[in-house]
Design a protein around this motif. Structure first.
Motif, PDB file in Angstrom:
ATOM      1  N   ALA A   1      -6.267   9.360  10.968  1.00  0.00           N
ATOM      2  CA  ALA A   1      -5.564   8.360  11.772  1.00  0.00           C
ATOM      3  C   ALA A   1      -5.948   6.945  11.348  1.00  0.00           C
ATOM      4  N   ASP A   2      -7.221   6.717  11.047  1.00  0.00           N
ATOM      5  CA  ASP A   2      -7.655   5.391  10.591  1.00  0.00           C
ATOM      6  C   ASP A   2      -6.999   5.023   9.267  1.00  0.00           C
ATOM      7  N   LEU A   3      -6.931   5.976   8.349  1.00  0.00           N
ATOM      8  CA  LEU A   3      -6.286   5.710   7.063  1.00  0.00           C
ATOM      9  C   LEU A   3      -4.795   5.450   7.235  1.00  0.00           C
ATOM     10  N   ALA A   4      -4.182   6.177   8.163  1.00  0.00           N
ATOM     11  CA  ALA A   4      -2.746   5.977   8.401  1.00  0.00           C
ATOM     12  C   ALA A   4      -2.477   4.613   9.020  1.00  0.00           C
ATOM     13  N   ARG A   5      -3.329   4.190   9.951  1.00  0.00           N
ATOM     14  CA  ARG A   5      -3.136   2.878  10.591  1.00  0.00           C
ATOM     15  C   ARG A   5      -3.303   1.733   9.593  1.00  0.00           C
ATOM     16  N   SER A   6      -4.226   1.885   8.651  1.00  0.00           N
ATOM     17  CA  SER A   6      -4.448   0.820   7.676  1.00  0.00           C
ATOM     18  C   SER A   6      -3.395   0.792   6.575  1.00  0.00           C
ATOM     19  N   GLY A   7      -2.567   1.840   6.485  1.00  0.00           N
ATOM     20  CA  GLY A   7      -1.555   1.911   5.437  1.00  0.00           C
ATOM     21  C   GLY A   7      -2.040   2.520   4.145  1.00  0.00           C
ATOM     22  N   GLU A   8      -3.353   2.802   4.043  1.00  0.00           N
ATOM     23  CA  GLU A   8      -3.894   3.382   2.811  1.00  0.00           C
ATOM     24  C   GLU A   8      -3.421   4.813   2.587  1.00  0.00           C
ATOM     25  N   LEU A   9      -3.280   5.569   3.668  1.00  0.00           N
ATOM     26  CA  LEU A   9      -2.933   6.984   3.525  1.00  0.00           C
ATOM     27  C   LEU A   9      -1.583   7.146   2.836  1.00  0.00           C
ATOM     28  N   LEU A  10      -0.591   6.395   3.265  1.00  0.00           N
ATOM     29  CA  LEU A  10       0.744   6.502   2.671  1.00  0.00           C
ATOM     30  C   LEU A  10       0.707   6.113   1.198  1.00  0.00           C
ATOM     31  N   ARG A  11      -0.072   5.086   0.860  1.00  0.00           N
ATOM     32  CA  ARG A  11      -0.165   4.649  -0.531  1.00  0.00           C
ATOM     33  C   ARG A  11      -0.806   5.724  -1.400  1.00  0.00           C
ATOM     34  N   HIS A  12      -1.877   6.338  -0.911  1.00  0.00           N
ATOM     35  CA  HIS A  12      -2.550   7.383  -1.688  1.00  0.00           C
ATOM     36  C   HIS A  12      -1.659   8.628  -1.818  1.00  0.00           C
TER      37      HIS A  12
END
Length: 281
Positions: free
Chosen positions: A69-80
Motif C-alpha cells: 500500500a505504501d508503494l502504491a500510494r507513492s506511485g513507485e509500485l505502478l512504475r516498477h
C-alpha cells in the motif's frame, strides 16, 4: 400430441439442473485455488499475533500488504510493475517467435534437426546467470541486454515443445492426409497444427514462467526500476516486508499472465476430449 408434452418438459429439467452445477464449479475453482495461500497467510499472521515469532525476518501478511500500500500510494509500485511487464512482454514475444520458427523447422525437417538440435541442447544447459556478463558486454547494460536474457529463457521451452509435438504426431494421421493428397500447407493447417496446438500451449506457459524467472536475473543487474530492483533494494536496505511484497506481486502477475494464455487458447482446444474435461476430473 398431448401425451408428448409432459415427456418433453421432464427431459428439459435434467439439462437445466446440470447447467447449474457447472456454473457453480466454474466460480468455485478460483476460490479453491486461493484456499491454500490464504490459509498459510492467516496461520502465519496468527503465529506473529500470538507472539510465537517476532516476524522480523518473515513479516506477517499485514506488514507485507502495508508495504504494498505504501508503494502504491507513492506511485513507485505502478512504475516498477510497468517496467517489469514491458521487459517480460518484449522478451516473451521475441523468444516465442524464435522458438516457434526453429522448433517447427527442426521438427518438420530432419536435416535441420540434425544440424540445429545438438547446438540448441548444449546452449540450453548453460545457466541463466552465465549469459549476463556476455549480454552486457555485447548489448550494454540497458534494456536490450535485459530483453535478450528474457528471450533466451523463453526460447528453449518453446523450441522443445514445438519440435517434440511435431515429432510425436501420429504417423497414421499424416498418412491419412497423404492419402487425401493434401498439399504441404494443407497438411500443416489441417493435421499438424491441431495435433501440435495442445503441447504448444503448454510450452508457451512454461516459457512464460521462465520469462518471469529470467526477468529477476536481468533486473538485479544494472536496473533502476522494476520488481527485481525492488527485491535488491529491499535486501540492501534491510526491508524484508518490501522483499516479500515484490515476491507476492511477482506471483500475482505470473498467475494472471498464465491465466491469459490459458484463456486465449481455450477456444482453439474445445475439440479436445481430454481427461480433464470428463465428469469428476
Amino acid at each position: 400430441m398431448i401425451s408428448d408434452a409432459p415427456v418433453l418438459q421432464q427431459s428439459s429439467e435434467p439439462v437445466e439442473s446440470a447447467a447449474a452445477p457447472s456454473r457453480l464449479s466454474r466460480y468455485a475453482r478460483p476460490v479453491l485455488g486461493l484456499l491454500l495461500p490464504a490459509t498459510l497467510a492467516l496461520a502465519w499472521e496468527l503465529v506473529v499475533w500470538l507472539g510465537w515469532s517476532n516476524g522480523r525476518l518473515v513479516p506477517p501478511p499485514s506488514r507485507v500488504f502495508a508495504a504494498i500500500a505504501d508503494l502504491a500510494r507513492s506511485g513507485e509500485l505502478l512504475r516498477h510493475i510497468a517496467a517489469t511487464l514491458w521487459r517480460v512482454g518484449l522478451g516473451f514475444a521475441f523468444g516465442v517467435v524464435a522458438g516457434t520458427l526453429l522448433g517447427a523447422i527442426s521438427g518438420y525437417w530432419s536435416l535441420a534437426r540434425r544440424l540445429l538440435d545438438p547446438t540448441v541442447q548444449a546452449l540450453r544447459a548453460i545457466p541463466s546467470l552465465a549469459w549476463v556478463p556476455l549480454f552486457i558486454l555485447w548489448l550494454g547494460i540497458f534494456e536490450t541486454s535485459k530483453i535478450a536474457l528474457i528471450a533466451a529463457g523463453v526460447f528453449f521451452p518453446v523450441y522443445l515443445g514445438v519440435m517434440g509435438a511435431i515429432l510425436s504426431v501420429d504417423r497414421k494421421i499424416v498418412e491419412v492426409g497423404r492419402t487425401f493428397r493434401l498439399s504441404g500447407f494443407a497438411m500443416i493447417r489441417r493435421i499438424l497444427l491441431p495435433a501440435v496446438l495442445p503441447a504448444y500451449v503448454v510450452s508457451l506457459r512454461v516459457g512464460l514462467g521462465l520469462g518471469w524467472m529470467f526477468v529477476v536475473a536481468a533486473e538485479l543487474i544494472g536496473a533502476s526500476e522494476g520488481l527485481g530492483y525492488l527485491l535488491l533494494d529491499g535486501q540492501q536496505l534491510g526491508k524484508p516486508a518490501q522483499i516479500l511484497a515484490a515476491i507476492v506481486i511477482f506471483a500475482i502477475l505470473g498467475k494472471l499472465t498464465d491465466w491469459l494464455i490459458e484463456l486465449a487458447a481455450a477456444p482453439f482446444l474445445r475439440w479436445q476430449d481430454a481427461f480433464s474435461r470428463t465428469k469428476g476430473a
